[in-house]
Design an enzyme around this catalytic site. Structure first.
Site, PDB file in Angstrom:
ATOM      1  N   GLU A  36      -3.116 -13.967 -13.431  1.00  0.00           N
ATOM      2  CA  GLU A  36      -2.496 -13.667 -12.140  1.00  0.00           C
ATOM      3  C   GLU A  36      -2.408 -14.906 -11.258  1.00  0.00           C
ATOM      4  O   GLU A  36      -1.932 -14.840 -10.127  1.00  0.00           O
ATOM      5  CB  GLU A  36      -3.278 -12.564 -11.424  1.00  0.00           C
ATOM      6  CG  GLU A  36      -4.768 -12.807 -11.348  1.00  0.00           C
ATOM      7  CD  GLU A  36      -5.546 -11.575 -10.918  1.00  0.00           C
ATOM      8  OE1 GLU A  36      -4.951 -10.659 -10.321  1.00  0.00           O
ATOM      9  OE2 GLU A  36      -6.757 -11.530 -11.166  1.00  0.00           O
TER      10      GLU A  36
ATOM     11  N   ASN B  70       1.752  -8.338 -10.138  1.00  0.00           N
ATOM     12  CA  ASN B  70       1.775  -8.237  -8.673  1.00  0.00           C
ATOM     13  C   ASN B  70       1.290  -9.544  -8.045  1.00  0.00           C
ATOM     14  O   ASN B  70       1.974 -10.149  -7.219  1.00  0.00           O
ATOM     15  CB  ASN B  70       0.893  -7.086  -8.193  1.00  0.00           C
ATOM     16  CG  ASN B  70       1.292  -5.753  -8.774  1.00  0.00           C
ATOM     17  OD1 ASN B  70       2.325  -5.631  -9.424  1.00  0.00           O
ATOM     18  ND2 ASN B  70       0.478  -4.748  -8.542  1.00  0.00           N
ATOM     19  N   ASP B  71       0.085  -9.960  -8.416  1.00  0.00           N
ATOM     20  CA  ASP B  71      -0.467 -11.174  -7.842  1.00  0.00           C
ATOM     21  C   ASP B  71       0.185 -12.428  -8.409  1.00  0.00           C
ATOM     22  O   ASP B  71       0.311 -13.440  -7.720  1.00  0.00           O
ATOM     23  CB  ASP B  71      -1.980 -11.226  -8.060  1.00  0.00           C
ATOM     24  CG  ASP B  71      -2.724 -10.374  -7.061  1.00  0.00           C
ATOM     25  OD1 ASP B  71      -2.238 -10.226  -5.934  1.00  0.00           O
ATOM     26  OD2 ASP B  71      -3.790  -9.839  -7.410  1.00  0.00           O
TER      27      ASP B  71
ATOM     28  N   CYS C 174      -0.450  -5.435 -16.934  1.00  0.00           N
ATOM     29  CA  CYS C 174      -1.040  -4.357 -16.142  1.00  0.00           C
ATOM     30  C   CYS C 174      -0.539  -4.344 -14.700  1.00  0.00           C
ATOM     31  O   CYS C 174      -0.972  -3.528 -13.898  1.00  0.00           O
ATOM     32  CB  CYS C 174      -2.567  -4.427 -16.160  1.00  0.00           C
ATOM     33  SG  CYS C 174      -3.250  -5.926 -15.423  1.00  0.00           S
TER      34      CYS C 174
ATOM     35  N   ARG D 224      -9.932  -0.373 -12.209  1.00  0.00           N
ATOM     36  CA  ARG D 224     -10.411  -1.131 -11.050  1.00  0.00           C
ATOM     37  C   ARG D 224     -11.785  -0.602 -10.652  1.00  0.00           C
ATOM     38  O   ARG D 224     -11.903   0.524 -10.183  1.00  0.00           O
ATOM     39  CB  ARG D 224      -9.437  -0.989  -9.892  1.00  0.00           C
ATOM     40  CG  ARG D 224      -8.017  -1.478 -10.189  1.00  0.00           C
ATOM     41  CD  ARG D 224      -7.132  -1.300  -8.965  1.00  0.00           C
ATOM     42  NE  ARG D 224      -5.791  -1.784  -9.185  1.00  0.00           N
ATOM     43  CZ  ARG D 224      -4.770  -1.037  -9.603  1.00  0.00           C
ATOM     44  NH1 ARG D 224      -4.968   0.254  -9.858  1.00  0.00           N
ATOM     45  NH2 ARG D 224      -3.569  -1.557  -9.775  1.00  0.00           N
TER      46      ARG D 224
ATOM     47  N   ARG E 253       2.954  -9.927  -0.427  1.00  0.00           N
ATOM     48  CA  ARG E 253       3.556  -8.745  -1.032  1.00  0.00           C
ATOM     49  C   ARG E 253       3.682  -7.561  -0.080  1.00  0.00           C
ATOM     50  O   ARG E 253       4.318  -6.569  -0.402  1.00  0.00           O
ATOM     51  CB  ARG E 253       2.776  -8.333  -2.275  1.00  0.00           C
ATOM     52  CG  ARG E 253       1.409  -7.749  -2.030  1.00  0.00           C
ATOM     53  CD  ARG E 253       0.625  -7.731  -3.316  1.00  0.00           C
ATOM     54  NE  ARG E 253      -0.209  -6.549  -3.442  1.00  0.00           N
ATOM     55  CZ  ARG E 253      -1.087  -6.367  -4.409  1.00  0.00           C
ATOM     56  NH1 ARG E 253      -1.249  -7.296  -5.320  1.00  0.00           N
ATOM     57  NH2 ARG E 253      -1.796  -5.270  -4.485  1.00  0.00           N
TER      58      ARG E 253
ATOM     59  N   ARG F 278     -11.574  -3.983 -15.529  1.00  0.00           N
ATOM     60  CA  ARG F 278     -11.628  -5.234 -14.768  1.00  0.00           C
ATOM     61  C   ARG F 278     -12.934  -5.270 -14.002  1.00  0.00           C
ATOM     62  O   ARG F 278     -13.236  -4.363 -13.233  1.00  0.00           O
ATOM     63  CB  ARG F 278     -10.452  -5.336 -13.795  1.00  0.00           C
ATOM     64  CG  ARG F 278     -10.440  -6.658 -13.009  1.00  0.00           C
ATOM     65  CD  ARG F 278      -9.270  -6.724 -12.053  1.00  0.00           C
ATOM     66  NE  ARG F 278      -9.423  -5.808 -10.945  1.00  0.00           N
ATOM     67  CZ  ARG F 278      -8.457  -5.545 -10.051  1.00  0.00           C
ATOM     68  NH1 ARG F 278      -7.278  -6.119 -10.177  1.00  0.00           N
ATOM     69  NH2 ARG F 278      -8.671  -4.721  -9.055  1.00  0.00           N
TER      70      ARG F 278
ATOM     71  N   HIS G  46       0.826  -1.208   0.000  1.00  0.00           N
ATOM     72  CA  HIS G  46       0.000   0.000   0.000  1.00  0.00           C
ATOM     73  C   HIS G  46       0.860   1.257   0.000  1.00  0.00           C
ATOM     74  O   HIS G  46       0.537   2.255  -0.655  1.00  0.00           O
ATOM     75  CB  HIS G  46      -0.914  -0.003   1.235  1.00  0.00           C
ATOM     76  CG  HIS G  46      -2.054  -0.959   1.113  1.00  0.00           C
ATOM     77  ND1 HIS G  46      -2.783  -1.409   2.187  1.00  0.00           N
ATOM     78  CD2 HIS G  46      -2.600  -1.573   0.025  1.00  0.00           C
ATOM     79  CE1 HIS G  46      -3.725  -2.237   1.775  1.00  0.00           C
ATOM     80  NE2 HIS G  46      -3.627  -2.349   0.475  1.00  0.00           N
TER      81      HIS G  46
END
Length: 559
Positions: free
Chosen positions: A413, A436-437, A484, A287, A447, A323, A185
């Protein structure tokens, strides 16, 4: 004193260090109450509601990704299971503040043990708990300093979204945390603000409060008591870097003219404005959670249509990849019945899996998207999250076709999706890789956990292998494959991803200029050689070094 962490938001920041402490004292273990238990229960529930309201209000003001994070926290503060636990503790004679402390502690242990999405939220729970206890005991919640004559460097073990979401470059020069990783974050918010940030910086909180600190968000270096010469040199380097990057404008393309559309990751209307200002050619990841989180009723179709149409109209003729709602796990929806208890919710019903249980939510969203697209010149593409099998991809694509949506895709992902990418691509029109995922699930590495940031390194060869498998399958199928995840925000990695065959790159708006400049400084052949060298390396550090050896155009840009 020199420290080093992981640079997650580029730039140079310097100023006096402010060491943030966000803990309130633990309520006494034997704390009890006088009066009726129902009154004590109500006191606890009211405090939870007050904190939830404050978090939701901050989320509304922050907007974008930061707002989405805060609204998810607001829902956590009023989790029904948590409230039941607190009521039970009060019935055992505990004072409300002790009941809150005990209940959050149990909840935290469960989440921390789960890892993944829910594990990321364990630190968030500490912040919510402390805010509730502060309300119950009349304490002032420790927080950010009053802005002084110059911006300060915010140093903390970790940063709560509630403390950082409303900051600005006028008040904070840089972030430094001991915890966190490239996709934490703190990193997300820092990049959105355009503030230099370093995470996973061991012993950062041992810095003396008020001492001047120089932070390099590119290299990860944190220097205490820099000389005037150190600051001037760092600023000169940063200025030269910014000037070189700013000279490259226009659409994304390699030095030899291969087009690589550069798109933006956005979480709401405010991020769309930032994307336009950064020269984004469209949206690569919209998102939609911001419309749903923190609400007791689902958003009306008309409200959804308005939000989607605004994004489409912002990029006439350009791609807008939306998404669909990625809820569940750490992002529960208050207007849906709570799911049955799951041994590991982080790997449970979220994303497209939740849609299959509540298809009416998906159908309403898809209809709203179709209506918005019908009245706009933007090119709408719709994709689902957490798709693991070809059967799931087929089911989602059929739902999109039923809603008259012209382009249906899925995010890659989950490692299974990358491994079986040809089968998924046979069912959809495009795929987009969420690095990321994909990294988090590939390495079983939370993460948000600084101790595991090495495994979250975007240069891990195993991660690059999964990306290469997916891109190769897309090329064979003759279908687009974008990226992405925030890996594309690393200028050198942007070149590698293009060398692997990614057709578009999407990232935080603030990171677009550097990636644009990096691509413009290299030919497609150089990008391919860099990608091959990175995949052949045995470690992440060696992969990065090997790739950069084939990317000489980074040095003149200071990247």
């Amino acid at each position: 004193m020199n420290l080093r962490g992981v640079g997650v938001s580029p730039g140079i920041g310097h100023g006096p260090a402010y060491i943030l402490t966000t803990r309130v004292p633990e309520p006494p273990e034997g704390a009890t109450y006088t009066g009726e238990s129902d009154q004590e229960k109500e006191r606890a529930v009211s405090a939870l509601a007050q904190v939830a309201g404050e978090l939701e209000s901050r989320g509304d003001r922050a907007g974008g990704e930061a707002g989405e994070i805060l609204k998810a926290q607001a829902l956590m503060a009023e989790d029904p299971g948590l409230i039941v636990k607190i009521r039970s503790c009060v019935e055992q004679g505990m004072a409300a503040e002790r009941a809150v402390y005990e209940s959050f502690g149990k909840y935290r242990e469960v989440l921390a043990g789960l890892g993944g999405y829910l594990g990321e939220r364990a630190a968030d729970l500490d912040d919510i708990r402390d805010r509730v206890i502060a309300v119950l005991t009349g304490q002032v919640m420790p927080g950010l300093p009053t802005p002084g004559p110059e911006p300060y460097v915010l140093v903390a073990h970790d940063l709560a979204p509630a403390d950082t979401a409303l900051l600005s470059r006028e008040t904070v020069a840089a972030f430094v945390t001991e915890q966190g990783g490239p996709t934490s974050h703190t990193a997300i918010i820092a990049r959105a603000l355009g503030v230099p940030a370093v995470v996973a910086c061991a012993a950062a909180t041992t810095l003396t409060a008020g001492v001047r600190v120089l932070v390099d968000g590119t290299s990860g270096e944190v220097r205490a008591q820099p000389t005037a010469s150190d600051v001037a040199q760092a600023q000169n380097v940063a200025s030269a870097r910014q000037e070189a990057i700013a000279q490259v404008r226009g659409p994304g393309r390699t030095q030899d003219g291969v087009a690589v559309p550069l798109l933006a990751n956005v979480g709401g209307p405010g991020d769309v404005e930032a994307a336009l200002a950064a020269g984004a050619e469209g949206i690569g990841l919209y998102r939609t959670e911001f419309l749903y989180l923190g609400r007791r009723q689902p958003p009306r179709p008309e409200e959804q249509e308005e939000a989607y149409r605004a994004a489409l109209d912002a990029f006439p003729g350009g791609p807008v990849v939306v998404r669909t709602l990625d809820a569940g796990a750490d992002k529960p929806l208050a207007f849906l019945p709570p799911p049955a208890p799951e041994p590991n919710p982080a790997l449970g019903e979220r994303g497209v899996r939740l849609f299959r249980r509540h298809p009416e939510v998906m159908e309403t969203q898809l209809d709203a998207l179709a209506t918005a697209a019908a009245g706009s010149s933007g090119r709408l593409h719709v994709m689902a999250a957490m798709v693991a099998t070809a059967e799931e991809a087929r089911w989602f694509a059929a739902a999109c076709r039923s809603a008259d949506l012209p382009s249906a895709g899925v995010m890659i992902e989950v490692p299974a999706a990358a491994l079986r990418a040809p089968g998924l691509l046979a069912e959809v029109d495009f795929v987009s890789i969420g690095t990321n995922d994909l990294a988090q699930y590939c390495f079983a590495a939370d993460r948000e956990l600084g101790a595991l940031s090495e495994l979250q390194d975007r240069w891990q060869p195993a991660l690059l292998d999964l990306v290469a498998m997916t891109v190769s399958a897309a090329r064979a199928a003759g279908k687009p494959c974008g990226v992405c995840g925030e890996a594309a925000a690393d200028p050198a990695m942007a070149c590698v991803l293009v060398g692997l065959g990614a057709t578009t790159l999407s990232m935080s708006p603030a990171m677009l200029p550097a990636s644009r400049a990096a691509l413009a400084g290299h030919t497609m052949e150089q990008c391919r050689f860099a990608a091959q060298a990175a995949r052949e390396a045995p470690t992440a550090a060696q992969a990065r070094a090997a790739a950069r050896a084939h990317l000489p155009g980074l040095a003149p840009l200071g990247l």
